[in-house]
Design a protein around this motif. Structure first.
Motif, PDB file in Angstrom:
ATOM      1  N   UNK A  75       0.839  -1.201   0.000  1.00  0.00           N
ATOM      2  CA  UNK A  75       0.000   0.000   0.000  1.00  0.00           C
ATOM      3  C   UNK A  75       0.870   1.246   0.000  1.00  0.00           C
ATOM      4  N   UNK A  76       0.531   2.167  -0.863  1.00  0.00           N
ATOM      5  CA  UNK A  76       1.223   3.452  -0.916  1.00  0.00           C
ATOM      6  C   UNK A  76       0.188   4.534  -0.636  1.00  0.00           C
ATOM      7  N   UNK A  77       0.443   5.318   0.382  1.00  0.00           N
ATOM      8  CA  UNK A  77      -0.480   6.389   0.765  1.00  0.00           C
ATOM      9  C   UNK A  77      -0.588   7.396  -0.378  1.00  0.00           C
ATOM     10  N   UNK A  78      -1.818   7.695  -0.816  1.00  0.00           N
ATOM     11  CA  UNK A  78      -1.964   8.677  -1.893  1.00  0.00           C
ATOM     12  C   UNK A  78      -1.515  10.064  -1.444  1.00  0.00           C
ATOM     13  N   UNK A  79      -0.977  10.847  -2.375  1.00  0.00           N
ATOM     14  CA  UNK A  79      -0.567  12.209  -2.032  1.00  0.00           C
ATOM     15  C   UNK A  79      -1.787  13.129  -2.059  1.00  0.00           C
ATOM     16  N   UNK A  80      -1.596  14.381  -1.699  1.00  0.00           N
ATOM     17  CA  UNK A  80      -2.722  15.305  -1.589  1.00  0.00           C
ATOM     18  C   UNK A  80      -3.446  15.483  -2.916  1.00  0.00           C
ATOM     19  N   UNK A  81      -2.721  15.440  -4.035  1.00  0.00           N
ATOM     20  CA  UNK A  81      -3.367  15.608  -5.352  1.00  0.00           C
ATOM     21  C   UNK A  81      -4.336  14.462  -5.641  1.00  0.00           C
ATOM     22  N   UNK A  82      -3.880  13.245  -5.360  1.00  0.00           N
ATOM     23  CA  UNK A  82      -4.721  12.071  -5.604  1.00  0.00           C
ATOM     24  C   UNK A  82      -5.955  12.078  -4.694  1.00  0.00           C
ATOM     25  N   UNK A  83      -5.764  12.491  -3.448  1.00  0.00           N
ATOM     26  CA  UNK A  83      -6.901  12.559  -2.524  1.00  0.00           C
ATOM     27  C   UNK A  83      -7.908  13.614  -2.983  1.00  0.00           C
ATOM     28  N   UNK A  84      -7.403  14.761  -3.423  1.00  0.00           N
ATOM     29  CA  UNK A  84      -8.285  15.817  -3.916  1.00  0.00           C
ATOM     30  C   UNK A  84      -9.049  15.344  -5.149  1.00  0.00           C
ATOM     31  N   UNK A  85      -8.338  14.756  -6.085  1.00  0.00           N
ATOM     32  CA  UNK A  85      -8.970  14.307  -7.326  1.00  0.00           C
ATOM     33  C   UNK A  85     -10.112  13.331  -7.051  1.00  0.00           C
ATOM     34  N   UNK A  86      -9.918  12.476  -6.040  1.00  0.00           N
ATOM     35  CA  UNK A  86     -10.938  11.482  -5.716  1.00  0.00           C
ATOM     36  C   UNK A  86     -12.200  12.121  -5.135  1.00  0.00           C
ATOM     37  N   UNK A  87     -12.080  13.311  -4.551  1.00  0.00           N
ATOM     38  CA  UNK A  87     -13.220  13.923  -3.877  1.00  0.00           C
ATOM     39  C   UNK A  87     -13.775  15.179  -4.539  1.00  0.00           C
ATOM     40  N   UNK A  88     -13.047  15.739  -5.475  1.00  0.00           N
ATOM     41  CA  UNK A  88     -13.565  16.943  -6.137  1.00  0.00           C
ATOM     42  C   UNK A  88     -14.918  16.639  -6.793  1.00  0.00           C
ATOM     43  N   UNK A  89     -15.794  17.659  -6.832  1.00  0.00           N
ATOM     44  CA  UNK A  89     -17.076  17.453  -7.513  1.00  0.00           C
ATOM     45  C   UNK A  89     -16.871  17.285  -9.017  1.00  0.00           C
ATOM     46  N   UNK A  90     -17.851  16.720  -9.652  1.00  0.00           N
ATOM     47  CA  UNK A  90     -17.810  16.481 -11.095  1.00  0.00           C
ATOM     48  C   UNK A  90     -17.667  17.820 -11.831  1.00  0.00           C
TER      49      UNK A  90
END
Length: 133
Positions: A75-90
């Protein structure tokens, strides 16, 4: 199970083998342990991964008398960009708001402004939740 470890990969003993013009059926059974050991095969000990591993990846290590399965956390902890991308609205919500704002219809434009403001607020909340590293 008896096997050899070749380049980090488990190579199980075959079910049958021909040695010195004799075919041995069920060669890989524990009853043939002496022959298997003499041919370089070792007993494989399977273990279970630790419960604290998020993404266990199995590999094998070898010692003098056996091959043991071990686990590492892949497991590799996602960085802030990946976390943001997963939660940003459509982003289509943004585009839809812009179409409404530029529609020429006063009521629709008002709804578009509200939609756009909500979109901005969601994005800013996510940026705050996952700040740059």
């Amino acid at each position: 199970m008896y096997a050899k470890l070749i380049n980090g990969k488990l190579s199980p003993a075959p079910n049958s083998i021909k040695k010195e013009n004799t075919v041995y059926q069920n060669y890989n059974l524990a009853s043939n342990e002496k022959m298997l050991l003499a041919d370089g095969y070792k007993l494989v000990e399977e273990t279970q991964p630790s419960a604290d591993l998020k993404l266990p990846q199995k590999y094998y290590i070898e010692n003098e008398d056996k091959i043991i399965s071990v686990y590492a956390d892949a497991y590799i902890e996602p960085n802030y960009r990946e976390k943001r991308m997963a939660e940003y609205p459509d982003p289509r919500e943004y585009l839809d708001a812009m179409v409404k704002i530029n529609s020429g219809n006063e009521e629709m434009a008002k709804n578009g402004e509200q939609q756009l403001q909500k979109y901005y607020e969601l994005c800013l909340a996510i940026k705050q939740k996952y700040p740059k590293e």
